[in-house]
Motif scaffolding. Structure first.
Motif, PDB file in Angstrom:
ATOM      1  N   HIS A   1       0.862  -1.185   0.000  1.00 27.51           N
ATOM      2  CA  HIS A   1       0.000   0.000   0.000  1.00 27.51           C
ATOM      3  C   HIS A   1       0.894   1.230   0.000  1.00 27.51           C
ATOM      4  O   HIS A   1       1.766   1.374   0.861  1.00 27.51           O
TER       5      HIS A   1
ATOM      6  N   ASN B   1       1.315   4.739   0.962  1.00 28.21           N
ATOM      7  CA  ASN B   1       0.646   5.729   1.817  1.00 28.21           C
ATOM      8  C   ASN B   1       0.908   7.150   1.349  1.00 28.21           C
ATOM      9  O   ASN B   1       0.132   8.058   1.626  1.00 28.21           O
TER      10      ASN B   1
ATOM     11  N   GLY C   1       6.237   4.311   6.334  1.00 28.86           N
ATOM     12  CA  GLY C   1       5.152   3.648   5.600  1.00 28.86           C
ATOM     13  C   GLY C   1       5.659   2.915   4.373  1.00 28.86           C
ATOM     14  O   GLY C   1       4.918   2.129   3.782  1.00 28.86           O
TER      15      GLY C   1
ATOM     16  N   ARG D   1       7.282   0.252   3.872  1.00 33.58           N
ATOM     17  CA  ARG D   1       7.802  -0.959   4.522  1.00 33.58           C
ATOM     18  C   ARG D   1       8.331  -1.993   3.542  1.00 33.58           C
ATOM     19  O   ARG D   1       9.072  -2.892   3.911  1.00 33.58           O
TER      20      ARG D   1
ATOM     21  N   GLY E   1       0.809  -4.817   9.976  1.00 28.39           N
ATOM     22  CA  GLY E   1      -0.546  -4.537   9.519  1.00 28.39           C
ATOM     23  C   GLY E   1      -1.530  -5.616   9.949  1.00 28.39           C
ATOM     24  O   GLY E   1      -1.206  -6.512  10.734  1.00 28.39           O
TER      25      GLY E   1
ATOM     26  N   ALA F   1      -7.254  -4.178   7.305  1.00 27.59           N
ATOM     27  CA  ALA F   1      -6.733  -2.885   6.842  1.00 27.59           C
ATOM     28  C   ALA F   1      -5.786  -3.026   5.650  1.00 27.59           C
ATOM     29  O   ALA F   1      -5.021  -2.114   5.351  1.00 27.59           O
TER      30      ALA F   1
ATOM     31  N   SER G   1      -5.556  -0.232   3.351  1.00 30.45           N
ATOM     32  CA  SER G   1      -5.312   1.075   3.969  1.00 30.45           C
ATOM     33  C   SER G   1      -3.912   1.213   4.530  1.00 30.45           C
ATOM     34  O   SER G   1      -3.516   2.290   4.996  1.00 30.45           O
ATOM     35  N   ASP G   2      -3.166   0.106   4.546  1.00 32.97           N
ATOM     36  CA  ASP G   2      -1.814   0.112   5.093  1.00 32.97           C
ATOM     37  C   ASP G   2      -1.115  -1.149   4.579  1.00 32.97           C
ATOM     38  O   ASP G   2      -1.782  -2.074   4.119  1.00 32.97           O
ATOM     39  N   ASP G   3       0.196  -1.182   4.684  1.00 37.89           N
ATOM     40  CA  ASP G   3       0.911  -2.395   4.299  1.00 37.89           C
ATOM     41  C   ASP G   3       0.514  -3.546   5.208  1.00 37.89           C
ATOM     42  O   ASP G   3       0.204  -3.342   6.386  1.00 37.89           O
TER      43      ASP G   3
ATOM     44  N   ASN H   1      -7.632   2.019  -2.579  1.00 36.10           N
ATOM     45  CA  ASN H   1      -7.279   2.259  -1.185  1.00 36.10           C
ATOM     46  C   ASN H   1      -8.516   2.477  -0.320  1.00 36.10           C
ATOM     47  O   ASN H   1      -9.491   3.097  -0.746  1.00 36.10           O
ATOM     48  N   ASN H   2      -8.426   1.980   0.894  1.00 31.70           N
ATOM     49  CA  ASN H   2      -9.436   2.194   1.935  1.00 31.70           C
ATOM     50  C   ASN H   2     -10.780   1.515   1.690  1.00 31.70           C
ATOM     51  O   ASN H   2     -11.776   1.891   2.308  1.00 31.70           O
TER      52      ASN H   2
END
Ligand code: KO2
Ligand code: CA
Length: 269
Positions: free
Chosen positions: A42, A44, A53, A55, A80, A84, A87-89, A110-111
């Motif tokens: 993801h 960010n 972020g 990662r 993570g 999610a 929305s995130d790794d 995303n999200n």
């Protein structure tokens, strides 16, 4: 007979061989089902170049002193959570301890909420060749053989495997068109390629439904090493140089906004 047993897509609990219990998403229907989500990449902040972020590349600024960045492709660090993953790794123990044969990739905006991933994904593709059998049964082992590390080899001699994909959402031509014209002219769609290297000997983990024909691989492949010499640190980050000709402009070397504002979900089967 188990004719009334229904396998549903959604979140499941798995227990790793070492006894770690974790939750992840399983796709129980595509091409016979049985696909386990093991990771998501993801982005960010594509303006952040190997910053917090990032990662799957480096959160340490992009430097020749950290050639493999945070090392996430070939270590056992997890981060993570499944819910999610857009929305995130996300990286779970399955990434390194499941023995699998094939990989599937979903591009989900995303999200998005879990229940809408399949519906809102604009691109889904999977391999069928069982290529992971030749590389240790998962990407953790594949990337031990082909490290995602600056100066690990040169392009094209030392690229990792490129594997044909079958599309479950979208198709090869739609996939190709998510990239800018310079990238389209220098890639073939319909493949996943692993451990791509560029002209400057930076390494990336996964090319998004394409096989590069030249060595400007930083515009179609993501999840990179910790140092990208060209324009440093402009190509350093989880989504590499997908914004090289401007953020989401879809001209020159830049991918479309649709592609860069979607998480890349990685499944094993
Ligand atoms: C270009 O004109 C350019 O792009 C190159 C990048 C693309 O990844 O390496 C160089 O920056 C080069 O100097 C020049 O800016 O070359 C195929 C040639 C294009 O976009
Ligand atoms: Ca380049």
């Amino acid at each position: 007979m188990e004719r009334y047993e229904i396998e549903e897509d959604g979140l499941y609990y798995l227990t790793s061989p070492t006894g770690v219990k974790y939750q992840t998403y399983c796709d129980m229907t595509t091409a016979g089902g049985g696909w386990t989500l093991v990771a998501s990449v993801h982005e960010n902040n594509l303006y952040g170049k190997c910053t917090t972020g990032d990662r799957w590349s480096s959160q340490q600024g992009g430097s020749p002193n950290v050639p493999d960045g945070d090392g996430s492709w070939s270590n056992t660090v997890t981060f993570g959570n499944a819910e999610a993953a857009t929305s995130d790794d996300f990286k779970n123990p399955g990434y390194y301890d499941i023995t699998a044969e094939n990989v599937a990739v979903w591009h989900v905006p995303n999200n998005e909420r879990v229940g809408r991933w399949k519906l809102t994904s604009f691109l889904r593709y999977h391999t069928e060749s069982k290529f992971l059998r030749s590389y240790g049964g998962n990407l953790y082992n594949l990337f031990k053989i082909f490290p995602v590390k600056n100066n690990a080899g040169s392009c094209p001699a030392n690229h990792g495997p490129s594997v044909p994909v079958v599309y479950d959402a979208g198709d090869a031509s739609f996939n190709h068109n998510l990239f800018g014209p310079h990238v389209r002219a220098r890639t073939d769609p319909g493949f996943i390629m692993f451990r791509a290297i560029n002209y400057e000997k930076a390494a990336m983990a996964i090319c998004l439904g394409v096989k590069p024909k030249d060595c400007n691989t930083e515009h179609s492949c993501i999840g990179g090493s910790g140092y990208f010499p060209e324009g440093s640190p402009r190509q350093c980050g989880d989504f590499t140089g997908l914004d090289w000709s401007g953020y989401g402009t879809h001209v020159g070397w830049s991918a479309s906004k649709q592609l860069i504002e979607a998480a890349v979900l990685i499944f094993y089967r």
